[in-house]
Design a protein around this motif. Structure first.
Motif, PDB file in Angstrom:
ATOM      1  N   GLN A 100     -15.185  13.308  -2.805  1.00  0.00           N
ATOM      2  CA  GLN A 100     -14.036  12.135  -2.631  1.00  0.00           C
ATOM      3  C   GLN A 100     -13.006  12.098  -1.518  1.00  0.00           C
ATOM      4  O   GLN A 100     -12.427  13.572  -1.386  1.00  0.00           O
ATOM      5  N   LEU A 101     -12.609  11.439  -1.017  1.00  0.00           N
ATOM      6  CA  LEU A 101     -11.578  11.278   0.094  1.00  0.00           C
ATOM      7  C   LEU A 101     -10.473  10.446  -0.535  1.00  0.00           C
ATOM      8  O   LEU A 101     -10.761   9.381  -0.971  1.00  0.00           O
ATOM      9  N   VAL A 102      -9.279  10.939  -0.742  1.00  0.00           N
ATOM     10  CA  VAL A 102      -8.114  10.384  -1.527  1.00  0.00           C
ATOM     11  C   VAL A 102      -7.027  10.119  -0.437  1.00  0.00           C
ATOM     12  O   VAL A 102      -6.521  11.046   0.110  1.00  0.00           O
ATOM     13  N   GLU A 103      -6.915   8.680  -0.287  1.00  0.00           N
ATOM     14  CA  GLU A 103      -5.732   8.302   0.669  1.00  0.00           C
ATOM     15  C   GLU A 103      -4.675   8.037  -0.094  1.00  0.00           C
ATOM     16  O   GLU A 103      -4.635   7.600  -1.379  1.00  0.00           O
ATOM     17  N   SER A 104      -3.525   8.217   0.455  1.00  0.00           N
ATOM     18  CA  SER A 104      -2.210   7.646   0.007  1.00  0.00           C
ATOM     19  C   SER A 104      -1.061   7.315   1.186  1.00  0.00           C
ATOM     20  O   SER A 104      -1.604   7.826   2.095  1.00  0.00           O
ATOM     21  N   GLY A 105       0.029   6.743   0.924  1.00  0.00           N
ATOM     22  CA  GLY A 105       0.982   6.398   1.816  1.00  0.00           C
ATOM     23  C   GLY A 105       1.134   5.171   2.319  1.00  0.00           C
ATOM     24  O   GLY A 105       2.088   5.071   3.316  1.00  0.00           O
ATOM     25  N   GLY A 106       0.326   4.235   1.766  1.00  0.00           N
ATOM     26  CA  GLY A 106       0.393   2.830   2.341  1.00  0.00           C
ATOM     27  C   GLY A 106       1.670   2.220   1.906  1.00  0.00           C
ATOM     28  O   GLY A 106       2.362   2.972   0.987  1.00  0.00           O
ATOM     29  N   GLY A 107       1.922   1.042   2.122  1.00  0.00           N
ATOM     30  CA  GLY A 107       3.111   0.214   1.599  1.00  0.00           C
ATOM     31  C   GLY A 107       3.497  -0.741   2.726  1.00  0.00           C
ATOM     32  O   GLY A 107       2.794  -1.301   3.291  1.00  0.00           O
ATOM     33  N   LEU A 108       4.690  -1.217   2.291  1.00  0.00           N
ATOM     34  CA  LEU A 108       5.417  -2.595   3.060  1.00  0.00           C
ATOM     35  C   LEU A 108       6.254  -1.914   4.029  1.00  0.00           C
ATOM     36  O   LEU A 108       7.193  -1.412   3.347  1.00  0.00           O
ATOM     37  N   VAL A 109       6.440  -2.460   5.102  1.00  0.00           N
ATOM     38  CA  VAL A 109       7.413  -1.842   6.078  1.00  0.00           C
ATOM     39  C   VAL A 109       7.795  -3.010   7.016  1.00  0.00           C
ATOM     40  O   VAL A 109       7.056  -3.884   7.267  1.00  0.00           O
ATOM     41  N   SER A 167       6.475   2.553  15.054  1.00  0.00           N
ATOM     42  CA  SER A 167       6.608   1.222  15.830  1.00  0.00           C
ATOM     43  C   SER A 167       5.397   0.197  15.533  1.00  0.00           C
ATOM     44  O   SER A 167       4.839  -0.477  16.238  1.00  0.00           O
ATOM     45  N   LEU A 168       5.571   0.194  14.199  1.00  0.00           N
ATOM     46  CA  LEU A 168       4.524  -0.849  13.572  1.00  0.00           C
ATOM     47  C   LEU A 168       4.617  -2.248  13.943  1.00  0.00           C
ATOM     48  O   LEU A 168       5.691  -2.672  13.777  1.00  0.00           O
ATOM     49  N   LYS A 169       3.489  -3.114  13.969  1.00  0.00           N
ATOM     50  CA  LYS A 169       3.613  -4.398  14.318  1.00  0.00           C
ATOM     51  C   LYS A 169       2.784  -5.227  13.073  1.00  0.00           C
ATOM     52  O   LYS A 169       2.010  -4.539  12.404  1.00  0.00           O
ATOM     53  N   PRO A 170       3.265  -6.273  13.214  1.00  0.00           N
ATOM     54  CA  PRO A 170       2.391  -6.960  12.067  1.00  0.00           C
ATOM     55  C   PRO A 170       0.833  -7.191  12.171  1.00  0.00           C
ATOM     56  O   PRO A 170       0.298  -7.245  11.260  1.00  0.00           O
ATOM     57  N   GLU A 171       0.388  -6.871  13.463  1.00  0.00           N
ATOM     58  CA  GLU A 171      -0.958  -6.934  13.758  1.00  0.00           C
ATOM     59  C   GLU A 171      -1.697  -5.635  13.161  1.00  0.00           C
ATOM     60  O   GLU A 171      -2.789  -5.547  13.247  1.00  0.00           O
ATOM     61  N   ASP A 172      -0.822  -4.906  12.663  1.00  0.00           N
ATOM     62  CA  ASP A 172      -1.240  -3.516  11.997  1.00  0.00           C
ATOM     63  C   ASP A 172      -1.625  -3.689  10.581  1.00  0.00           C
ATOM     64  O   ASP A 172      -2.078  -2.731  10.132  1.00  0.00           O
ATOM     65  N   THR A 173      -1.163  -4.800  10.050  1.00  0.00           N
ATOM     66  CA  THR A 173      -1.379  -4.885   8.679  1.00  0.00           C
ATOM     67  C   THR A 173      -2.815  -4.911   8.350  1.00  0.00           C
ATOM     68  O   THR A 173      -3.645  -5.736   9.142  1.00  0.00           O
ATOM     69  N   ALA A 174      -3.361  -4.131   7.435  1.00  0.00           N
ATOM     70  CA  ALA A 174      -4.795  -4.138   7.066  1.00  0.00           C
ATOM     71  C   ALA A 174      -4.823  -2.885   5.908  1.00  0.00           C
ATOM     72  O   ALA A 174      -3.831  -2.216   5.664  1.00  0.00           O
ATOM     73  N   VAL A 175      -6.131  -2.680   5.528  1.00  0.00           N
ATOM     74  CA  VAL A 175      -6.549  -1.728   4.651  1.00  0.00           C
ATOM     75  C   VAL A 175      -6.925  -0.598   5.311  1.00  0.00           C
ATOM     76  O   VAL A 175      -7.970  -0.917   6.112  1.00  0.00           O
ATOM     77  N   TYR A 176      -6.408   0.493   5.149  1.00  0.00           N
ATOM     78  CA  TYR A 176      -6.689   1.678   6.082  1.00  0.00           C
ATOM     79  C   TYR A 176      -7.548   2.587   5.223  1.00  0.00           C
ATOM     80  O   TYR A 176      -7.250   2.807   4.046  1.00  0.00           O
ATOM     81  N   PRO A 216       8.586  -4.715  10.819  1.00  0.00           N
ATOM     82  CA  PRO A 216       8.162  -4.344  12.228  1.00  0.00           C
ATOM     83  C   PRO A 216       9.067  -3.392  12.887  1.00  0.00           C
ATOM     84  O   PRO A 216      10.233  -3.435  12.551  1.00  0.00           O
ATOM     85  N   GLY A 217       8.560  -2.597  13.688  1.00  0.00           N
ATOM     86  CA  GLY A 217       9.122  -1.286  14.190  1.00  0.00           C
ATOM     87  C   GLY A 217       9.364  -0.102  13.276  1.00  0.00           C
ATOM     88  O   GLY A 217       9.766   0.955  13.883  1.00  0.00           O
ATOM     89  N   GLY A 218       8.926  -0.264  12.038  1.00  0.00           N
ATOM     90  CA  GLY A 218       9.026   0.901  11.277  1.00  0.00           C
ATOM     91  C   GLY A 218       8.062   1.830  11.058  1.00  0.00           C
ATOM     92  O   GLY A 218       6.983   1.695  12.152  1.00  0.00           O
ATOM     93  N   SER A 219       7.973   2.782  10.407  1.00  0.00           N
ATOM     94  CA  SER A 219       7.071   4.022  10.397  1.00  0.00           C
ATOM     95  C   SER A 219       6.484   4.129   9.008  1.00  0.00           C
ATOM     96  O   SER A 219       7.045   3.880   7.979  1.00  0.00           O
ATOM     97  N   LEU A 220       5.191   4.814   8.962  1.00  0.00           N
ATOM     98  CA  LEU A 220       4.599   5.204   7.658  1.00  0.00           C
ATOM     99  C   LEU A 220       3.593   6.193   8.041  1.00  0.00           C
ATOM    100  O   LEU A 220       3.226   6.324   9.131  1.00  0.00           O
ATOM    101  N   ARG A 221       3.614   7.019   7.043  1.00  0.00           N
ATOM    102  CA  ARG A 221       2.503   8.130   7.275  1.00  0.00           C
ATOM    103  C   ARG A 221       1.487   8.169   5.903  1.00  0.00           C
ATOM    104  O   ARG A 221       1.835   8.266   4.913  1.00  0.00           O
ATOM    105  N   LEU A 222       0.294   8.023   6.425  1.00  0.00           N
ATOM    106  CA  LEU A 222      -0.931   8.072   5.668  1.00  0.00           C
ATOM    107  C   LEU A 222      -1.378   9.497   5.645  1.00  0.00           C
ATOM    108  O   LEU A 222      -1.379  10.103   6.331  1.00  0.00           O
ATOM    109  N   SER A 223      -2.038   9.736   4.353  1.00  0.00           N
ATOM    110  CA  SER A 223      -2.718  11.027   4.244  1.00  0.00           C
ATOM    111  C   SER A 223      -3.992  10.832   3.466  1.00  0.00           C
ATOM    112  O   SER A 223      -4.261   9.931   2.626  1.00  0.00           O
TER     113      SER A 223
END
Length: 116
Positions: free
Chosen positions: A3-12, A84-93, A14-21
């Motif tokens: 199993q690979l277990v992701e976390s860290g997504g959310g709503l941000v 520096s997130l952009k609207p076009e980065d919206t997706a399931v990762y 534009p211009g904001g930051s997120l860290r996925l694990s």
């Protein structure tokens, strides 16, 4: 069961930051390339970033200079720092790992939404 277990997504905004694990089973962590893919609605899944067992990295042109993939060796975790997130980065990762002669593994996916 691998199993690979992701976390860290959310709503941000534009211009904001997120860290996925992505938590990777210890027996596979050090010896395999780990990737992050993403899939936006109506689009094909695309490779975002990859990190080899030796620490070499590769990025999609659309995220170069904004995203950073890294290994957290103490926790068998691969991170994707997204700035520096952009609207076009919206997706399931998705976290991904291809273990030769054993199998191809995907995480369950984590939603990233960039919107004001």
């Amino acid at each position: 069961q691998v199993q690979l277990v992701e976390s860290g997504g959310g709503l941000v905004q534009p211009g904001g930051s997120l860290r996925l694990s992505c938590a990777v089973p210890q027996r596979f962590f050090s010896s395999n390339t780990i990737d992050w893919y993403r899939q936006a609605p109506g689009k094909q899944r695309e490779l975002v970033a990859a990190i080899t067992s030796g620490g070499s990295t590769n990025y999609a042109d659309s995220v170069k200079g904004r995203f950073t993939i890294s290994r957290g060796n103490a926790k068998n975790t691969v991170f994707l720092q997204m700035n520096s997130l952009k609207p076009e980065d919206t997706a399931v990762y998705y976290c991904h790992m291809n273990v030769p002669f054993i199998g191809i593994y995907w995480g369950q996916g984590t939603q990233v939404t960039v919107s004001s």
